[in-house]
Design a protein around this motif. Structure first.
Motif, PDB file in Angstrom:
ATOM      1  N   ASP A  44      35.890  13.106  28.492  1.00  0.00           N
ATOM      2  CA  ASP A  44      37.310  13.156  28.181  1.00  0.00           C
ATOM      3  C   ASP A  44      38.019  13.947  29.285  1.00  0.00           C
ATOM      4  O   ASP A  44      38.313  15.128  29.127  1.00  0.00           O
ATOM      5  CB  ASP A  44      37.511  13.818  26.817  1.00  0.00           C
ATOM      6  N   LEU A  45      38.276  13.294  30.404  1.00  0.00           N
ATOM      7  CA  LEU A  45      38.856  13.989  31.554  1.00  0.00           C
ATOM      8  C   LEU A  45      40.292  14.456  31.310  1.00  0.00           C
ATOM      9  O   LEU A  45      40.698  15.497  31.807  1.00  0.00           O
ATOM     10  CB  LEU A  45      38.802  13.097  32.796  1.00  0.00           C
ATOM     11  N   ASP A  46      41.068  13.686  30.539  1.00  0.00           N
ATOM     12  CA  ASP A  46      42.451  14.082  30.303  1.00  0.00           C
ATOM     13  C   ASP A  46      42.606  15.002  29.089  1.00  0.00           C
ATOM     14  O   ASP A  46      43.708  15.409  28.745  1.00  0.00           O
ATOM     15  CB  ASP A  46      43.359  12.856  30.176  1.00  0.00           C
ATOM     16  N   ARG A  47      41.502  15.321  28.441  1.00  0.00           N
ATOM     17  CA  ARG A  47      41.444  16.266  27.310  1.00  0.00           C
ATOM     18  C   ARG A  47      42.404  15.927  26.176  1.00  0.00           C
ATOM     19  O   ARG A  47      43.019  16.801  25.579  1.00  0.00           O
ATOM     20  CB  ARG A  47      41.694  17.688  27.808  1.00  0.00           C
ATOM     21  N   ASP A  48      42.498  14.636  25.869  1.00  0.00           N
ATOM     22  CA  ASP A  48      43.341  14.228  24.745  1.00  0.00           C
ATOM     23  C   ASP A  48      42.547  14.079  23.451  1.00  0.00           C
ATOM     24  O   ASP A  48      43.095  13.718  22.414  1.00  0.00           O
ATOM     25  CB  ASP A  48      44.084  12.927  25.063  1.00  0.00           C
TER      26      ASP A  48
END
Length: 109
Positions: A44-48
């Motif tokens: 989850d790179l965008d941490r959503d």
């Protein structure tokens, strides 16, 4: 099963299952969305809170067991581990229609 149509599985927790999902068909209209899968190894790179790569809950070995039930004896064998490794490298082996495009990512503790 292949005869089940238009089912929706949303915002569920799939944990500690030998097979998350099993089917006897490569075509399906079942929808999986925003579920937590304990076998999900994405990121989850965008941490959503949602995985950036889809999760395919159907495993090739579950197809084998569906067709030939005694093969279940191989469940924890190196053969099945090798099969799962091949699936990760070549996801074309599992039905593309059965995927959770936005799997929930477990928060790190």
């Amino acid at each position: 099963m292949g005869s089940a149509t238009d089912n929706r599985f949303e915002r569920n927790r799939f944990e500690r299952n030998t097979f998350d999902v099993a089917t006897n068909s490569f075509t399906n209209t079942t929808v999986f969305a925003e579920n937590l899968w304990d076998h999900y190894e994405g990121y989850d790179l965008d941490r959503d809170g949602y995985g950036d790569v889809p999760f395919h809950p159907v495993r090739l070995f579950s197809f084998l067991v569906e067709q030939y039930e005694p093969s279940l004896i191989l469940l924890r064998s190196p053969f099945v581990q090798l099969l799962e490794l091949a699936e990760r490298a070549l996801p074309v082996l599992t039905p593309p229609a059965l995927a959770d495009a936005r799997p929930v990512v477990r928060k790190s503790r």
